[in-house]
Design an enzyme around this catalytic site. Structure first.
Site, PDB file in Angstrom:
ATOM      1  N   SER A   1       0.830  -1.212   0.000  1.00 15.46           N
ATOM      2  CA  SER A   1       0.000   0.000   0.000  1.00 15.46           C
ATOM      3  C   SER A   1       0.864   1.262   0.000  1.00 15.46           C
ATOM      4  CB  SER A   1      -0.934   0.019   1.212  1.00 15.46           C
ATOM      5  OG  SER A   1      -1.848  -1.058   1.150  1.00 15.46           O
TER       6      SER A   1
ATOM      7  N   GLY B   1      -6.409  -5.244  -3.190  1.00 10.72           N
ATOM      8  CA  GLY B   1      -6.863  -4.535  -1.986  1.00 10.72           C
ATOM      9  C   GLY B   1      -5.799  -3.597  -1.444  1.00 10.72           C
ATOM     10  N   ASP B   2      -4.540  -4.064  -1.456  1.00 11.20           N
ATOM     11  CA  ASP B   2      -3.430  -3.222  -0.999  1.00 11.20           C
ATOM     12  C   ASP B   2      -3.304  -1.988  -1.893  1.00 11.20           C
ATOM     13  OD1 ASP B   2      -2.912  -5.311   0.747  1.00 11.20           O
ATOM     14  OD2 ASP B   2      -1.274  -6.130  -0.453  1.00 11.20           O
ATOM     15  N   ALA B   3      -3.426  -2.202  -3.205  1.00 12.53           N
ATOM     16  CA  ALA B   3      -3.308  -1.095  -4.166  1.00 12.53           C
ATOM     17  C   ALA B   3      -4.440  -0.097  -3.968  1.00 12.53           C
ATOM     18  CB  ALA B   3      -3.312  -1.632  -5.598  1.00 12.53           C
TER      19      ALA B   3
END
Length: 341
Positions: free
Chosen positions: A67, A295-297
């Site tokens: 992230s 999701g991290d992105a």
């Protein structure tokens, strides 16, 4: 323009060992798609088998680090982001340091003498992924490292913090130190539910930190697990998002906002007892390469606008943009420059 060191992430740095595998491999190691687990004894041989049997890629990963790297990529301001975590003194650790430096993130790693750098097997089948993390050195982070003046200076400098729920398994006292600092100094503290097992087996640690969290991120599976664990008797993601946003807060300076992604379905944002939904950028199935890091992105994109005090609509738009870029590539990677404006 984001100032230097405005965003600090703290988490488990893992070198992703990513490969497209087959269903037999998943069955052999009892792996379910769209899941994230910690490696058990039975999983240890798979890392070696993956590198021998399939074409593997090595990427500096771990949820928080992903992230932070994505936020840095969108911001393009050198050193706008910082990161803290524990690696080993080995070749994977050197690979990690090299990788993160290239991404422009200012990483202060604690280097453990006795454990090897953590790895995460990313098994991809038909574009869907499963993560099996062998934390190793990442599990050895100590708050003593955080308290050192050169590292605590990163905390003092940052105005926004992001920690994935996975770090609850490693150093609750480090999280607590940062969370309390954020509350006292009117800074923004954000966390992620991260995985169903965190909500189930680290419930007490999660509940201890939740009052400090201004932004809670998660996906629909994690949200439903959170609901189940807390006996809410609802599977409705919008209701769950509202309930999480209404959880008591340690500081009244900021109201809590819950942001739940749902794959190809709209992003749910809950604040003030109301829900807003934002459609994602739909992608034809043939363009989907790998959902690992989506999701991290999303979180990285979201934070890149949040630190610039942009409205929530812009934060979600950047999150969706980043996720859309990453799922068209292998691993949590991105082109040299973003195309977001």
């Amino acid at each position: 323009m984001a100032s230097e060191g405005i965003l600090l992430g703290m988490g488990n740095p893992l070198l992703d060992i990513s490969a497209v595998v087959d269903h037999d491999f998943l069955t052999k190691y009892d792996i379910k798609l769209n899941n994230a687990i910690l490696a058990e004894e039975k999983h240890i041989p798979m890392y070696e088998e993956m590198s021998k049997k399939y074409t593997v890629e090595y990427i500096a990963g771990g949820a928080t680090q992903n992230s932070i790297r994505v936020a840095q990529w969108i911001l393009q301001t050198p050193g706008a982001t910082s990161y803290i975590g524990c690696i080993g003194k080995d070749k994977f650790g050197e690979e990690m340091k090299h990788n993160v430096k290239l991404s422009g993130v200012n990483a202060h790693y604690y280097e453990d003498e006795s454990a090897s750098t953590g790895t995460c097997a990313v098994c991809v089948v038909g574009g869907e992924r499963s993560l099996i993390a062998n934390l190793s050195a990442a599990n050895c982070y100590k708050s003593e490292h955080l308290k050192r003046p050169e590292n605590w200076a990163l905390v003092e400098k940052a105005k926004y913090f992001y920690i994935a729920g996975f770090f609850l398994t490693v150093s609750l006292d480090s999280i607590q130190l940062v969370a309390e600092h954020a509350a006292v100094n009117n800074k923004i503290f954000s966390m992620n539910l991260s995985a169903p097992f965190i909500c189930e087996f680290f419930k007490d640690a999660q509940e201890k930190v939740l009052p400090y969290v201004d932004y809670v991120f998660g996906n629909e599976t994690e949200a439903r697990t959170f609901s189940k664990v807390h006996g809410w008797e609802t599977d409705n993601v919008e209701e769950i998002a509202i309930k999480i946003s209404q959880w008591p807060k340690a500081s009244a300076a900021h109201k809590r906002i819950t942001v739940i992604t749902q794959g190809a379905d709209p992003v749910v944002v809950a604040e003030d007892g109301k829900v807003k939904k934002f459609p994602v950028i739909l992608l034809p199935k043939e363009k989907l390469v790998d959902t690992n890091g989506a999701g991290d992105a999303f979180v990285g994109g979201f934070l890149s606008q949040l630190v610039q005090e942009k409205p929530i609509e812009e934060c979600v738009r950047a999150g969706n943009y980043a996720a859309n870029v990453v799922i068209q590539r292998s691993g949590c990677t991105y082109p040299e420059k973003p195309d977001f404006s």
